[in-house]
Structures are given as C-alpha cells and as structure tokens.
Design a protein around this motif. Structure first.
Motif, PDB file in Angstrom:
ATOM      1  N   GLY A 109      77.755  74.784  34.209  1.00 24.70           N
ATOM      2  CA  GLY A 109      77.831  73.998  32.176  1.00 24.70           C
ATOM      3  C   GLY A 109      77.918  72.617  32.549  1.00 24.70           C
ATOM      4  O   GLY A 109      78.313  71.897  32.272  1.00 24.70           O
ATOM      5  N   PHE A 110      77.181  72.276  33.779  1.00 26.19           N
ATOM      6  CA  PHE A 110      77.050  70.507  34.562  1.00 26.19           C
ATOM      7  C   PHE A 110      75.967  70.435  34.665  1.00 26.19           C
ATOM      8  O   PHE A 110      75.487  70.279  35.210  1.00 26.19           O
ATOM      9  N   ALA A 111      75.656  70.319  33.466  1.00 26.64           N
ATOM     10  CA  ALA A 111      73.827  69.543  33.170  1.00 26.64           C
ATOM     11  C   ALA A 111      74.065  68.145  34.389  1.00 26.64           C
ATOM     12  O   ALA A 111      74.870  67.488  34.357  1.00 26.64           O
ATOM     13  N   ALA A 112      73.090  67.622  34.488  1.00 26.83           N
ATOM     14  CA  ALA A 112      72.693  67.018  35.950  1.00 26.83           C
ATOM     15  C   ALA A 112      73.355  65.894  34.863  1.00 26.83           C
ATOM     16  O   ALA A 112      72.875  65.190  33.540  1.00 26.83           O
ATOM     17  N   GLU A 113      73.828  64.446  35.193  1.00 26.09           N
ATOM     18  CA  GLU A 113      73.939  63.181  34.324  1.00 26.09           C
ATOM     19  C   GLU A 113      73.476  62.542  34.011  1.00 26.09           C
ATOM     20  O   GLU A 113      72.385  62.224  35.740  1.00 26.09           O
ATOM     21  N   PRO A 114      73.044  61.563  33.148  1.00 30.85           N
ATOM     22  CA  PRO A 114      71.788  61.235  32.739  1.00 30.85           C
ATOM     23  C   PRO A 114      71.820  59.957  34.459  1.00 30.85           C
ATOM     24  O   PRO A 114      70.765  59.464  34.154  1.00 30.85           O
ATOM     25  N   GLN A 115      72.799  59.149  34.640  1.00 29.71           N
ATOM     26  CA  GLN A 115      72.602  58.216  35.659  1.00 29.71           C
ATOM     27  C   GLN A 115      73.035  58.794  37.276  1.00 29.71           C
ATOM     28  O   GLN A 115      72.846  58.146  38.020  1.00 29.71           O
ATOM     29  N   SER A 116      72.365  60.393  37.145  1.00 28.20           N
ATOM     30  CA  SER A 116      72.574  60.976  38.216  1.00 28.20           C
ATOM     31  C   SER A 116      71.251  60.440  38.767  1.00 28.20           C
ATOM     32  O   SER A 116      70.897  61.372  38.100  1.00 28.20           O
ATOM     33  N   GLY A 117      71.337  60.376  39.852  1.00 20.31           N
ATOM     34  CA  GLY A 117      69.595  60.048  40.367  1.00 20.31           C
ATOM     35  C   GLY A 117      68.862  61.769  41.166  1.00 20.31           C
ATOM     36  O   GLY A 117      69.551  62.495  41.336  1.00 20.31           O
ATOM     37  N   SER A 118      67.658  61.428  40.952  1.00 21.15           N
ATOM     38  CA  SER A 118      66.832  61.953  42.487  1.00 21.15           C
ATOM     39  C   SER A 118      67.352  62.463  43.576  1.00 21.15           C
ATOM     40  O   SER A 118      67.087  61.232  43.903  1.00 21.15           O
ATOM     41  N   VAL A 119      66.656  62.795  44.594  1.00 16.51           N
ATOM     42  CA  VAL A 119      67.310  62.792  45.725  1.00 16.51           C
ATOM     43  C   VAL A 119      65.717  62.934  46.358  1.00 16.51           C
ATOM     44  O   VAL A 119      64.817  64.046  46.210  1.00 16.51           O
ATOM     45  N   LYS A 120      65.117  61.693  47.208  1.00 13.99           N
ATOM     46  CA  LYS A 120      64.105  61.980  47.366  1.00 13.99           C
ATOM     47  C   LYS A 120      63.817  62.354  49.484  1.00 13.99           C
ATOM     48  O   LYS A 120      64.712  62.153  49.323  1.00 13.99           O
ATOM     49  N   LEU A 121      63.116  63.510  49.778  1.00 12.23           N
ATOM     50  CA  LEU A 121      62.805  64.074  51.103  1.00 12.23           C
ATOM     51  C   LEU A 121      61.460  63.860  51.502  1.00 12.23           C
ATOM     52  O   LEU A 121      60.808  63.465  50.761  1.00 12.23           O
ATOM     53  N   ARG A 122      61.726  63.344  52.955  1.00  9.65           N
ATOM     54  CA  ARG A 122      60.209  63.297  53.520  1.00  9.65           C
ATOM     55  C   ARG A 122      60.145  63.946  54.300  1.00  9.65           C
ATOM     56  O   ARG A 122      61.250  64.092  55.558  1.00  9.65           O
ATOM     57  N   ARG A 123      59.097  64.987  54.607  1.00 10.87           N
ATOM     58  CA  ARG A 123      58.806  65.570  55.714  1.00 10.87           C
ATOM     59  C   ARG A 123      58.567  65.088  57.239  1.00 10.87           C
ATOM     60  O   ARG A 123      57.777  64.199  57.469  1.00 10.87           O
ATOM     61  N   THR A 124      59.632  64.978  57.876  1.00 12.16           N
ATOM     62  CA  THR A 124      59.909  64.313  59.210  1.00 12.16           C
ATOM     63  C   THR A 124      61.254  64.955  60.152  1.00 12.16           C
ATOM     64  O   THR A 124      61.677  65.325  59.450  1.00 12.16           O
ATOM     65  N   SER A 172      51.160  72.596  51.769  1.00 12.95           N
ATOM     66  CA  SER A 172      52.325  71.483  51.965  1.00 12.95           C
ATOM     67  C   SER A 172      52.864  70.499  52.253  1.00 12.95           C
ATOM     68  O   SER A 172      52.272  69.339  52.071  1.00 12.95           O
ATOM     69  N   PRO A 173      53.648  69.631  50.796  1.00 11.52           N
ATOM     70  CA  PRO A 173      53.899  68.864  50.119  1.00 11.52           C
ATOM     71  C   PRO A 173      54.527  68.132  51.856  1.00 11.52           C
ATOM     72  O   PRO A 173      54.917  68.034  52.212  1.00 11.52           O
ATOM     73  N   SER A 174      54.536  66.226  51.645  1.00  7.89           N
ATOM     74  CA  SER A 174      55.347  65.510  52.154  1.00  7.89           C
ATOM     75  C   SER A 174      56.067  65.229  51.906  1.00  7.89           C
ATOM     76  O   SER A 174      56.680  64.562  52.393  1.00  7.89           O
ATOM     77  N   ASP A 175      56.092  64.867  51.141  1.00 10.91           N
ATOM     78  CA  ASP A 175      57.203  65.029  49.924  1.00 10.91           C
ATOM     79  C   ASP A 175      58.446  65.168  48.861  1.00 10.91           C
ATOM     80  O   ASP A 175      56.758  66.043  48.196  1.00 10.91           O
ATOM     81  N   LEU A 176      59.665  65.484  48.725  1.00 13.79           N
ATOM     82  CA  LEU A 176      59.744  66.146  47.468  1.00 13.79           C
ATOM     83  C   LEU A 176      60.716  65.622  46.685  1.00 13.79           C
ATOM     84  O   LEU A 176      61.543  64.545  47.556  1.00 13.79           O
ATOM     85  N   THR A 177      61.019  65.530  45.289  1.00 15.87           N
ATOM     86  CA  THR A 177      61.939  64.982  44.987  1.00 15.87           C
ATOM     87  C   THR A 177      62.819  65.940  44.107  1.00 15.87           C
ATOM     88  O   THR A 177      62.591  67.596  43.481  1.00 15.87           O
ATOM     89  N   VAL A 178      64.179  65.970  44.460  1.00  7.17           N
ATOM     90  CA  VAL A 178      65.131  67.048  44.188  1.00  7.17           C
ATOM     91  C   VAL A 178      66.296  66.192  42.894  1.00  7.17           C
ATOM     92  O   VAL A 178      66.873  65.418  43.106  1.00  7.17           O
ATOM     93  N   PRO A 179      66.020  66.730  41.897  1.00  7.06           N
ATOM     94  CA  PRO A 179      66.540  66.487  40.669  1.00  7.06           C
ATOM     95  C   PRO A 179      68.718  66.879  40.865  1.00  7.06           C
ATOM     96  O   PRO A 179      68.860  68.233  41.031  1.00  7.06           O
ATOM     97  N   SER A 180      69.131  66.107  41.430  1.00  5.83           N
ATOM     98  CA  SER A 180      70.820  66.090  41.206  1.00  5.83           C
ATOM     99  C   SER A 180      71.074  67.202  41.985  1.00  5.83           C
ATOM    100  O   SER A 180      71.652  68.118  41.404  1.00  5.83           O
ATOM    101  N   PRO A 181      71.401  67.069  43.462  1.00  2.00           N
ATOM    102  CA  PRO A 181      71.859  68.500  43.854  1.00  2.00           C
ATOM    103  C   PRO A 181      73.141  68.515  43.731  1.00  2.00           C
ATOM    104  O   PRO A 181      73.491  67.453  43.693  1.00  2.00           O
ATOM    105  N   ALA A 182      73.889  70.088  43.921  1.00  2.00           N
ATOM    106  CA  ALA A 182      75.022  70.601  43.691  1.00  2.00           C
ATOM    107  C   ALA A 182      75.714  70.864  44.072  1.00  2.00           C
ATOM    108  O   ALA A 182      75.458  72.034  44.124  1.00  2.00           O
TER     109      ALA A 182
END
Ligand code: DOR
Length: 367
Positions: A311-326, A3-13
């Motif tokens: 049809g809304f691709a993530a914008e280049p400037q919109s970042g990913s969101v990091k999650l940490r297991r806590t 099970s991962p301890s971190d996750l990176t999620v690109p531009s949640p919508a």
C-alpha cells in the motif's frame, strides 16, 4: 522479441534490506539510491534488536538524517517484549511491520521466537492496525527429525498455513523464499499472503555456496528445480511475489577467515550469513531477469507488486530510474572512505564484498 537498449523503471522499492549500525550504516545508506531504489523497508535485527517502537523510531530518524531523499520504512523485532499496546503505539508512529525470526536460524536471531501461539494477541492487534507480519520462513535445525538448512523452509510452511488460517486478514510476507514448496504454498493461500524473492536466490543453487562463504546466506540457496520455480513465478508476473533483496552486508573478516586467523580460531570460524546487493540492485535484477527471459516483468517485480501489496504507491515526486544496456564490472569491495587508508587487517573489519564481485552486469543506471 527484440532486446531493448533502454529501460524505464518507475520508483523501485526494496521490501527487505539490512542497513546495520555504526560504523557500517553511513557506508550502506547511500548505496540504496546508488542501486536505483528510493524506498527501503529496513530490518530490525540489530545488536540489540529493535524490540520497541521507540528503538525503531530512533533508528529511522538516524537513517533519514543520512539520506533524507530515501523513503525508509521501519519494522519491529518480534520478541516477548511486544504487547498489543505497543503494537498500537507502533502503528501510530508509522511503523509498518513486525519481523519474526525463529530462534537461532540467522544473523542476530538468538532472541528470536520458538512458538507462534504465544504471540496470537500481538497478531490480533496487528490485524486491527493493518500492520504486516514478515516471516523468516525457516524452523531451527533438528537432526532427530531430519531438519537441516536444506529442509528448514519446507518444514516452516505448516506454520504459515496455520497462521493464515487463524488470521486470514493479517497481511503476512514469507521472506526470501527459496523452494518450489514455498512458491506453491504461497500461491495456494489468500490475497493477504505475499512473498519476497531475492535476486541472489534467482541465481544461486547449493553448489554455489557449499565451500564458497561469500555466497552463503539464510535461507541457503536450494536445488536447481527450486530455483526454476522462483524464476517461473517471477516470469509469470504473479502479483504476490516481489522483490525484497535481503541485501545483508557483513565485513569480509566475518565471511572469510583472514590469513591472519591461525590454528584453532580459524577452524572455529563460522561464516556470517548474508549477501550484499544494495549498490548494484536494479542493474542486477535487470541482468538476471533478462537471463531467464523475464525482463518484461522487471517493473512488476521491483516496483509495482511490492508497492501494491504494502500500500505504498509511488510518490508523485519520486522519479523513474533509467537503465541503459552497457556491460559494466562490479567492484571488488566497498569500504567507508575514512577507512580506505587502513592496513589490510583493519580494513577487513569494514570492507564488504558485494555479490558477483568482479563479474559483469549487462545494465547500468543512467545518472
Ligand atoms: O535472514 C537473513 C539475515 C541476514 C543478515 O545478515 O542479517 N542474512 C541472511 O542471509 N539472511
């Protein structure tokens, strides 16, 4: 699998969210980002509803003034006021879709529709303009025909099939599906039919809302087998099933009759339908998907599939969101800062209890 301890999620919508009106909107808007999301497709069932393009444009301007960094997408409320010419105007103004509420089935749906055929010219123009039809997929209760809140969604599916057969190129979304029948129906239809699934419907069944108003929403959560079908389709990573949270806040007094409501008025009280998830949305989705072995589908569910369908691709400037297991505890309630000093009767009118209040999430956003 470890099970991962971190996750990176690109531009949640979030492709279905309610941000309401003053005095609630200024409390709710920042919660979209707080919950990890930078795109919000905002519903039009205000009082009065957003029936004209000018209404939606003004509402979007207001939302953007409250948070310029979130990408708000607008909808129109399907009503007799809507004409093909207004659809053209809406498309030019960048309004993405039209939401259909059958009359009387949920919050502010008194002006909703009773017959889809009278809107065929509107749908034809929407098809031309590449707009999306968002369907609240329930029919009104009709006891003579055994239709209640438990059967209202299944009974709606014949309308969905008929609409898709008549308008095969019109993109439509069956919103907040709750049944195995709905999942099977959407799967069987073409590429232009998508379906949103809320996190709360991945968790709740009938027993969780019967007698517990805080979990009451429309459509109501159904049977364990229905919930299993929702979980299975998310776990399968089907690209036409994606997140629309239907985060739908209601002040406490309209969900739970307060101790100050006595006698007949307490008995007459009907509980507002809606569950509030915006401020905890991404950690909630991760926690839930992990609980049924679908964490590897998180990015598809909360970002890729909905963005691709709309049809809304993530914008280049919109970042990913990091999650940490806590493990972290969810707050008991949210209220506008200015109201925090109010006495409890007044606070009731603006205080909102989130889904899973006081319970724990297994993930948190790294800020
Ligand atoms: O479709 C809806 C509308 C929403 C609201 O409160 O606006 N609440 C719900 O539970 N379902």
């Amino acid at each position: 699998m470890s099970s991962p301890s971190d996750l990176t999620v690109p531009s949640p919508a979030d492709f279905h969210v309610h941000l309401r009106q003053a005095p609630l909107t200024s409390l709710l808007v920042p919660h979209v980002r707080e919950g990890g999301f930078d795109l919000a497709y905002v519903m039009p069932n205000l009082t009065p509803p957003l029936t004209l393009p000018s209404h939606t444009v003004a509402y979007l301007q207001h939302l953007r003034s409250l948070d310029p960094r979130t990408h708000f997408l607008g909808t129109l409320y399907l009503s007799p006021a809507l004409t093909p010419r207004l659809i053209e105007e809406a498309a030019q103004a960048g309004i993405v879709g039209v939401k259909s509420y059958p009359r009387g089935v949920t919050t502010n749906s008194d002006g909703g529709i009773e017959n889809y055929e009278v809107y065929y010219e509107v749908f034809e123009e929407m098809e031309k303009q590449n707009m999306i039809l968002n369907l609240h997929g329930e029919v009104p209760s009709d006891h003579a025909n055994n239709i209640s809140v438990l059967t209202a969604e299944a009974a709606f599916l014949s309308h969905l099939r008929k609409l898709h057969a008549r308008f095969p190129k019109l993109r439509m979304v069956l919103e907040h599906a709750t049944t195995r029948a709905a999942v099977e129906c959407v799967k069987s239809l073409g590429e232009t039919v998508g379906c949103t699934i809320t996190p709360h419907h991945l968790d709740l069944v009938v027993d969780d809302w019967a007698g517990k108003p805080v979990n009451f929403c429309k459509p109501v959560a159904k049977h364990p087998d229905d919930r299993q079908a929702l979980r299975d389709i998310i776990k399968a990573g089907h690209p036409r099933f994606f997140l629309g949270s239907d985060s739908a806040p209601h002040p406490m007094h309209s969900k739970l009759p307060s101790a100050s409501t006595h006698g007949a008025s307490a008995l007459q009280h009907s509980c507002a339908a809606g569950i509030y998830t915006s401020p905890i949305l991404l950690p909630l989705c991760a926690t839930l998907l992990e609980s049924f072995g679908a964490l590897h589908r998180l990015n598809g569910y909360v970002s890729e599939f909905g963005r691709a369908f709309y049809g809304f691709a993530a914008e280049p400037q919109s970042g990913s969101v990091k999650l940490r297991r806590t493990r972290c505890k969810i707050r008991d309630s949210f209220a506008p800062k200015a109201q925090e000093g109010l006495d409890s009767a007044h606070k009731d009118k603006v205080e909102i209890v989130p889904f899973w209040a006081g319970r724990h999430l297994e993930w948190e956003i790294v800020r």
